[in-house]
Design a protein around this motif. Structure first.
Motif, PDB file in Angstrom:
ATOM      1  N   GLU A  85       0.026  -9.163   5.912  1.00 39.43           N
ATOM      2  CA  GLU A  85      -0.360  -8.251   4.824  1.00 39.43           C
ATOM      3  C   GLU A  85      -1.615  -8.737   4.090  1.00 39.43           C
ATOM      4  OE1 GLU A  85       2.792  -7.322   1.904  1.00 39.43           O
ATOM      5  OE2 GLU A  85       1.930  -5.311   2.037  1.00 39.43           O
ATOM      6  N   THR A  98       0.109  -5.901  -2.399  1.00 38.43           N
ATOM      7  CA  THR A  98       0.560  -5.456  -1.073  1.00 38.43           C
ATOM      8  C   THR A  98      -0.482  -4.523  -0.458  1.00 38.43           C
ATOM      9  OG1 THR A  98       1.684  -3.462  -1.855  1.00 38.43           O
ATOM     10  CG2 THR A  98       2.955  -5.530  -1.903  1.00 38.43           C
ATOM     11  N   PHE A  99      -0.282  -4.216   0.830  1.00 38.62           N
ATOM     12  CA  PHE A  99      -1.195  -3.303   1.513  1.00 38.62           C
ATOM     13  C   PHE A  99      -1.111  -1.899   0.883  1.00 38.62           C
ATOM     14  CE2 PHE A  99      -2.466  -1.298   5.835  1.00 38.62           C
ATOM     15  CZ  PHE A  99      -3.814  -1.410   5.547  1.00 38.62           C
ATOM     16  N   PRO A 100       0.078  -1.381   0.601  1.00 39.06           N
ATOM     17  CA  PRO A 100       0.127  -0.089  -0.119  1.00 39.06           C
ATOM     18  C   PRO A 100      -0.536  -0.160  -1.495  1.00 39.06           C
ATOM     19  CG  PRO A 100       2.211  -0.500   0.972  1.00 39.06           C
ATOM     20  CD  PRO A 100       1.413  -1.776   1.102  1.00 39.06           C
ATOM     21  N   ASP A 101      -0.405  -1.281  -2.218  1.00 39.71           N
ATOM     22  CA  ASP A 101      -1.145  -1.441  -3.482  1.00 39.71           C
ATOM     23  C   ASP A 101      -2.642  -1.234  -3.244  1.00 39.71           C
ATOM     24  OD1 ASP A 101       1.113  -2.205  -4.994  1.00 39.71           O
ATOM     25  OD2 ASP A 101       0.703  -4.359  -4.801  1.00 39.71           O
ATOM     26  N   MET A 102      -3.144  -1.867  -2.185  1.00 33.73           N
ATOM     27  CA  MET A 102      -4.572  -1.791  -1.895  1.00 33.73           C
ATOM     28  C   MET A 102      -4.990  -0.378  -1.533  1.00 33.73           C
ATOM     29  SD  MET A 102      -7.384  -3.340  -2.014  1.00 33.73           S
ATOM     30  CE  MET A 102      -8.384  -4.713  -1.417  1.00 33.73           C
ATOM     31  N   ILE A 103      -4.141   0.307  -0.768  1.00 36.64           N
ATOM     32  CA  ILE A 103      -4.432   1.707  -0.424  1.00 36.64           C
ATOM     33  C   ILE A 103      -4.548   2.537  -1.711  1.00 36.64           C
ATOM     34  CG2 ILE A 103      -3.438   3.789   0.648  1.00 36.64           C
ATOM     35  CD1 ILE A 103      -2.201   1.854   2.789  1.00 36.64           C
ATOM     36  N   VAL A 145      -5.014  -6.620   3.574  1.00 34.92           N
ATOM     37  CA  VAL A 145      -5.579  -6.349   2.244  1.00 34.92           C
ATOM     38  C   VAL A 145      -7.049  -6.770   2.175  1.00 34.92           C
ATOM     39  CG1 VAL A 145      -5.522  -7.166  -0.166  1.00 34.92           C
ATOM     40  CG2 VAL A 145      -3.415  -6.379   0.946  1.00 34.92           C
TER      41      VAL A 145
END
Lengths: 276, 276, 276, 276
Positions: D66, A43-48, D70
């Protein structure tokens, strides 16, 4: 000469050394992961998290981070960051420039309270002591002596109760029950709230900065990243408002309509001294 | 390998090649002049000219440039650049950051009309023709077809007559009489004003952008430098306002007092679709 | 209701109150002076002083300020502010944006030493005492304890002797002889230099920040304006370099040529945990 | 007077009208949704969509968005946006300022190709015609005549094949099979790639900008939002690099180590004309 060149060249290459990203023709590695193995799978938060921490979070950690990112995107055009981005879009510059002028003002006062609250929590935690309430009373006493009576993360000039706090705190409690986080900072945050009531005799409830500081601290982010994550979140609001403004095709939008004059309180009309 | 290194090193060194400044331990050369020979002997406008043009102006050229720089420093807090810098100072950032956020919005609309007017003048000059008025009528006709009816450098949304124009134009005329400039662009500017009156039937007088465009064009600056010089001038106003604001010790200053709410015209209260 | 409106309106008007500029249709007053009486009659440094101080300087004060503004315009593309502005111009943004990105980084380290040196001088002056050298020894001792051993305004990582110092200091001495300034800060600056030699056993001579701090302090500017004035000066270099870069028509200029790779020191290639 | 005040007040309130967010004491509505109903229940990409589009996406639409977010977070310190943010962190400014200086340069060349590619796709789509390849040949022919031979979204100065394209395109195809998107822009993108091969005789494959332009177009975002979404994504890389740099505690980091001088190609040493 060529030996020197080699040494200088090595130094020049190392000047921009990074542990974040490795790029070769046809290959992009992010913290060791080939980019094509990440796309569509994290996910985008994972990537952050991966980019800023060096490793991937668990799904539960990521969900908690995500909730904080969702909660902070906007607080309307009275916020200088938002108003500035809107005004900027009427001056003939592009979205990237308008976003930059807005993000730039997320400084110690407008974008810093989350970070400062994380520092306060960390100071309380480091102070240790058997009895959390009395530790907090002592740390707050020193904090007020150093910084004045505004406690970052608590109280809001507009909301008697910040509607973003309860749902975020509930998510932290749930994560603590499930062992995703250990709940230390949620306890500290609540005790700070209680201590402020003891101290002042009135309710100075936790606000969005105080609760996101709980979350970011529980997840192990260092305080300055509290500001960084807030910026990523608020950038969404800044973009949305800049875009909305751009659809109105206004030109050179001042802070108020130009028919409403400002007051002038400087010197009255005067002339140059002819002998100067 | 070491040959490659030498070539790479040479390329790296040349990557930042400049004709502006040469620096060695204990020595700073600006466009060839040792800095210690310039300090106390040339004016600030001389230095602006030297840095951006490569050579020094005559004293008379420099005085004309200086008058334009003096004239454009400020137009009050209704200008987004000024309001933004003031708001920025209440957010916990420093003078450099507040100035950056303000200068950043001096884009095509807020900071570009001087440059655009210089381009218009240059187009008129390049069009040549025996008869200036008819050349201008034709160029303006095409300009309006391409860009719409706002002519950069003429008309003002606030001032019926811009009080900065007459004294600046008088200085250009004086410089033309003395052979400092040749007066071509002053004539073009005045004829554009006349053409706009013919075209629209009403007075659309030259404004500060139109007259500084005359000056910068007479002095041989290329159009994009019109924006650059305007920025140097307006930076003074941005600094002065940012500084004045900082002395008030306000926090998070929005575009209007927070007691004055904005209107909201979006969708009414709704809930998430439970089946989503 | 309408009474409330009147009060709100008055508050809105006062929200942007300023003592700097008063604008009415056809009239612009700067600190009380009609703009048309200033154009062509005061210098650009005069205008900088008037805007930031509220009154006009004497000609001699203005000349001293001007020398400092001339001296600080540039220190080449190794300076981040300059390199950033050059890189920015290759990214498809305008001069105002490139200048903003460059000016923005003139922070505590890159743009703050002048201001910090003014604060140090002010602290020395306020400390008073019969004997300046021993006062300075004591203040420096405390300063190093608080801030570390880098003394703002003294020593240079590149120049053994900064060639800008001697001519500026000579101008201050001349102004002191003529009664334009009283020479207090020139004496303090020289004594700090002497104290640093006593303290460290080697020469750590005054640099450009130290000598402009002398000038701005002698002229009565408060320390934060030291940064502001430096920004006005360095903006000239930022503009000149941005402009020079734009004439080369390069695209997306990185810090080094792209053939020179950077090093990567992060984790080796790895894959997502399939059970995550 | 008070009637006027009421009208002015209404105008002032409407000046900042928005459809995005509605705020009252204790209540925050985002596009009509109470914020407490969104926290913990929608994803960060959902929130980005809601804020910029006015309504929530389906889960499948959100997943596709998303993946694009990413994919674009970083391309290393050779990119000016990243290098600038790293240099900025060594100048004594904060994360918000460093991010602003970096984001600011995501202009037409560095941050615009995605947007420009979306405009090209939209132009192709609007051109219609029975035969997509011949439509594309014609549109490309005109595009090259107007803008030159660099086609935004195709070819890469570093990667022969951009490793981010295949996995993203596979996600679009899957979404098209499932009816989430209709696949029009994926087809256009692939045909542009084929047309470029016909046109030039060599492979100029789709790059990250070309494939995210497919995704954002399929999802119904207007072209300028292509830049906006890219900025949100790249902000993560800018933050991560700024943060990494800050952990090194370097001061005033130039583009190359200071031992590596740049070349100077301006005029040789000269002196002021004494008669000037």
């Amino acid at each position: 000469m060529s030996d020197d060149s080699q040494a200088q060249m090595d130094k020049a290459r190392a000047w921009w050394d990074t542990q974040i990203i490795d790029i070769h023709p046809g290959k992009i590695g992010v913290r060791g992961y080939p980019i094509q193995e990440l796309i569509g799978r994290i996910t985008f938060p994972d990537m952050i998290w991966l980019m800023t921490r060096g490793d991937l979070p668990s799904r539960a950690q990521s969900k908690l981070l995500e909730a904080a990112l969702v909660a902070s995107v906007d607080h309307g055009p009275h916020a200088p960051s938002i108003a500035i981005a809107r005004m900027a879009m009427t001056c003939g510059i592009d979205l990237n420039n308008a976003m930059a002028s807005g993000i730039n003002v997320l400084g110690d006062i407008h974008g810093g309270p989350g970070q400062q609250c994380m520092e306060l929590y960390a100071e309380i935690r480091a102070a240790g002591g058997e009895d959390l309430p009395s530790t907090i009373d002592r740390v707050l006493h020193e904090f007020v002596a150093r910084h004045g009576k505004i406690i970052p993360g608590f109280g809001h000039r507009f909301h008697p109760i910040d509607p973003r706090v309860a749902p975020l705190l509930a998510l932290v409690d749930e994560a603590a029950r499930e062992g995703v986080v250990n709940g230390t900072y949620a306890a500290i945050g609540r005790e700070v709230e209680a201590a402020l009531r003891r101290r002042t005799g009135k309710a100075i409830p936790m606000n969005i900065d105080g609760v996101t500081a709980v979350i970011f601290s529980e997840l192990g982010f260092p305080p300055p990243m509290g500001r960084g994550l807030f910026i990523l979140s608020r950038s969404v609001g800044i973009l949305a408002h800049a875009w909305e403004q751009s659809q109105r095709h206004e030109r050179i939008k001042g802070p108020m309509p130009k028919e409403i004059p400002y007051t002038y309180s400087g010197p009255e009309r005067r002339s140059l001294d002819p002998d100067r």
